[in-house]
Design a protein around this motif. Structure first.
Motif, PDB file in Angstrom:
ATOM      1  N   TRP A 264       0.662  -1.173   0.065  1.00 38.35           N
ATOM      2  CA  TRP A 264      -0.140   0.085  -0.062  1.00 38.35           C
ATOM      3  C   TRP A 264       0.868   1.336   0.016  1.00 38.35           C
ATOM      4  CZ3 TRP A 264       0.110   3.457   3.987  1.00 38.35           C
ATOM      5  CH2 TRP A 264       1.002   2.978   5.356  1.00 38.35           C
TER       6      TRP A 264
ATOM      7  N   ALA B 126       2.076   4.107  -3.091  1.00 38.96           N
ATOM      8  CA  ALA B 126       1.110   5.392  -3.581  1.00 38.96           C
ATOM      9  C   ALA B 126       1.969   6.431  -3.439  1.00 38.96           C
ATOM     10  CB  ALA B 126       0.017   5.226  -2.641  1.00 38.96           C
TER      11      ALA B 126
ATOM     12  N   SER C 240      -4.683   0.829  -5.915  1.00 39.00           N
ATOM     13  CA  SER C 240      -5.148   0.996  -4.405  1.00 39.00           C
ATOM     14  C   SER C 240      -5.217  -0.478  -3.882  1.00 39.00           C
ATOM     15  CB  SER C 240      -6.316   1.536  -4.145  1.00 39.00           C
ATOM     16  OG  SER C 240      -5.834   3.124  -4.597  1.00 39.00           O
TER      17      SER C 240
ATOM     18  N   LEU D 263      -2.681  11.120   0.580  1.00 41.71           N
ATOM     19  CA  LEU D 263      -2.889  10.042  -0.268  1.00 41.71           C
ATOM     20  C   LEU D 263      -2.136   8.510  -0.020  1.00 41.71           C
ATOM     21  CD1 LEU D 263      -2.898  10.492  -4.255  1.00 41.71           C
ATOM     22  CD2 LEU D 263      -1.269   8.821  -3.173  1.00 41.71           C
ATOM     23  N   THR D 264      -0.930   8.812   0.391  1.00 33.84           N
ATOM     24  CA  THR D 264       0.023   7.535   0.849  1.00 33.84           C
ATOM     25  C   THR D 264      -0.934   6.390   1.489  1.00 33.84           C
ATOM     26  OG1 THR D 264       1.831   8.603   1.031  1.00 33.84           O
ATOM     27  CG2 THR D 264       2.082   6.740   1.505  1.00 33.84           C
ATOM     28  N   CYS D 265      -1.576   6.935   2.715  1.00 32.82           N
ATOM     29  CA  CYS D 265      -2.410   6.018   3.460  1.00 32.82           C
ATOM     30  C   CYS D 265      -3.904   5.912   3.014  1.00 32.82           C
ATOM     31  CB  CYS D 265      -2.505   6.547   5.050  1.00 32.82           C
ATOM     32  SG  CYS D 265      -0.811   6.659   5.669  1.00 32.82           S
TER      33      CYS D 265
ATOM     34  N   GLN E 190      -4.987   6.473  -0.014  1.00 32.29           N
ATOM     35  CA  GLN E 190      -4.982   6.220  -1.379  1.00 32.29           C
ATOM     36  C   GLN E 190      -5.598   7.173  -2.440  1.00 32.29           C
ATOM     37  OE1 GLN E 190      -3.245   2.978  -2.474  1.00 32.29           O
ATOM     38  NE2 GLN E 190      -2.398   3.255  -0.240  1.00 32.29           N
TER      39      GLN E 190
END
Lengths: 429, 135
Positions: A351, A354, A392, B40-42, B44
């Motif tokens: 994850w 991203a 995602s 966004l990283t966590c 998404q």
């Protein structure tokens, strides 16, 4: 003069050794020719998969009895039960008996010397098995270990056994990189890192003593962020683990790391652990591109400065964030010779790559000889996520989590996103 | 059609509603940038979060719900394991108090009008007044 010469020889040797190690570690994801299977996976020629069971929800680790029945630990209750016993009574390769017991969630499960062991996020229980491998009293397990830390991050407690009456339990670090405020940009790191006294390592306990807690166990190895894959290698009698490396290098240090670097770094590591080993978390991480232990930016690193003089090196350094959730040494006779003694690793899938596309969501294989990798790693079973590149993790249909070997040498893979248990067999003889 | 749209815009401009519309659009556009940089990283790109770790923002009751609670969540972060729409998430959320009032207002306005959510905008003033109230 002689000493100088010896040093020079040693130095050259080290460079050579380092380079040969570097080669295997630097390879990015390698897809050998895999073929689509009718359950949606891609497997090497001659291998075949069936869905042994479906609809189990968050199916974490699994174990198989010598009669070929499966026990699976769930991290969310299904019909109020946290463990399921799966039995194939008509031999069609699919479980038709599914019995739940245990009212707690968790990840770890395993069989040793006539007992089934299972873990919540704070405890380890055991259940006596009968001659057919069935739990005798599902409502009254013995409480073997209790009081383990669960601070909601890396809370799973996977475990394995040696052949000497000991159980090794992962207690994951409740932190990304030991900052005062977890994952918060600008928050300083703590030194020494206080997490390590009771987490961020592997603890050793007795398999047969009730109510053990920290004081009864031994911190077997430390500096380990979150070792979801944990297995005993019977060929060399040693403990091996797979680590989830730290996250968010770019988010926390945008001046030092680009998005792309942050997606690739640091390595997910396979370690062999001896008693007392320190793998260096949180002070360092392993960079699989530079093949070095790099000082963590929270501790003064800049992406280049090395650190961790006393920290062990990984045996294999995989690309970042793939999340190795399950480790199994293959001891069966069903698969071709090259698989014997080798390591299968279930990658839950990333994850933290991203905004780059996510990766992982496969089972990898590392050939082994005498307890050491004897060749490059490769993807063994792929496409759990459901095909094309995706961004995602919630789009993934399945995420590999646990591994177990059946008595016939087949390989079982659990999936905690789609709730499926796959059974992989080799059919071409 | 184009003409009608331009006409509508002109009418809107004249009756003052347009200001709100454009400011909402600007807030959402800026909020998206803040999201990409800080969230966004966590959570998404698709707002789907990470199963079991980071909660999804898609059609989420707490995103569309009480403004003050939402603002506070962003300001203080969270280390508690609390159920969100019936599910548990294990990762810690870092406090984002270093973001400016306008950045927090914009990013919350963005998520409240994206990822299948529909809720009113949040203003920098609302963030400011929440910031001074102690937990």
């Amino acid at each position: 003069m002689k000493t100088k010469f010896l040093f020079a020889v040693l130095f050259l040797f080290l460079i050579a050794a380092n380079n040969s190690f570097a080669k295997s570690a630097s390879d990015s994801i390698q897809h050998k020719k895999l073929k689509p299977d009718d359950v949606g996976l891609k497997l090497p020629e001659g291998f075949h998969a069936v869905k042994f069971a479906e609809g189990l929800g968050e199916a974490r680790h699994i174990t198989v009895t010598k009669h070929g029945d499966v026990y699976v630990k769930l991290s969310s209750l299904k019909n109020g039960k946290g463990i399921y016993y799966l039995h194939d009574s008509n031999g069609d390769g699919k479980a038709d008996v599914k019995t739940g017991f245990g009212n707690y969630t968790g990840t770890g499960i395993g069989i040793k010397d006539g007992y089934l062991y299972a873990s919540s996020d704070t405890k380890v229980y055991r259940y006596k098995l009968d001659a057919n491998g069935k739990v005798i009293n599902p409502d009254k397990p013995e409480l073997i270990i209790t009081g383990l830390l669960n601070r909601h991050e890396h809370e799973s407690k996977p475990f394995t056994f040696d052949n000497n009456g000991n159980i090794y339990v992962t207690i994951g670090a409740y932190s990304n990189s030991c900052q005062v405020k977890d994952r918060t940009k600008g928050s300083p790191a703590m030194k020494p890192c206080p997490v390590l006294d009771s987490a961020g390592g592997i603890w050793e306990f007795k398999t047969d003593k009730e109510n053990q807690t920290y004081g009864d166990g031994v911190r077997y190895a430390t500096g380990l962020r979150n070792e979801m894959g944990i297995a005993w290698n019977n060929d060399v009698n040693a403990l091996y683990v797979t680590q989830h490396g730290r996250d968010q290098l770019h988010d926390l240090f945008p001046d030092l790391y680009t998005d792309e670097q942050s997606a690739e770094l640091p390595a997910e590591c396979l370690y062999r652990l001896n008693k007392g080993d320190d793998a260096g978390w949180p002070y360092i991480y392993y960079d699989q591109i530079q093949h070095k232990k790099i000082l963590a930016p929270e501790y003064g690193g800049d992406g280049k400065k090395e650190g961790g003089e006393n920290a062990i090196d990984p045996l294999v350094a995989f690309p970042g964030h793939l999340a190795p959730n399950g480790l199994l040494f293959y001891e069966g006779n069903m698969f071709p010779e090259k698989f014997k003694h080798g390591a299968f690793i279930a990658f839950h899938g990333s994850w933290n790559r991203a905004p780059e596309p996510q990766k992982g969501y496969f089972v990898a294989f590392v050939p082994f000889k005498d307890g050491k990798p004897s060749g490059d790693w490769e993807v063994f079973a792929d496409d759990f996520a459901g095909g094309a590149q995706f961004m995602s993790p919630n789009e993934a249909k399945h995420r590999p989590c646990g591994l177990a070997q059946g008595p016939d040498g087949s390989l079982y893979v659990s999936d905690d996103q789609g709730g499926t248990i796959y059974k992989i067999t080799y059919t071409r003889k | 059609m184009k003409k009608i749209t331009s006409c509508l815009w002109l009418i809107l401009l004249y009756n003052g509603n347009a200001y709100t519309q454009t400011s909402l659009a600007a807030s959402i556009a800026n909020g998206k940038k803040v999201y990409q940089k800080n969230c966004l990283t966590c959570h998404q790109a698709n707002g789907g979060g990470v199963p079991k770790m980071n909660p999804p923002l898609i059609h989420a009751s707490f995103v569309m719900g009480n403004k003050k609670k939402l603002i506070q969540w962003v300001l203080l972060g969270s280390t508690e394991k609390v159920p969100i729409d019936g599910k548990y998430y294990s990762n810690n959320m870092p406090a984002q108090a270093t973001l400016k009032d306008k950045e927090i207002a914009d990013v919350l306005t963005y998520i409240r009008n994206n990822f299948k959510n529909k809720a009113s905008a949040i203003t920098p003033e609302e963030v400011k007044s929440t910031r001074v109230v102690k937990k």
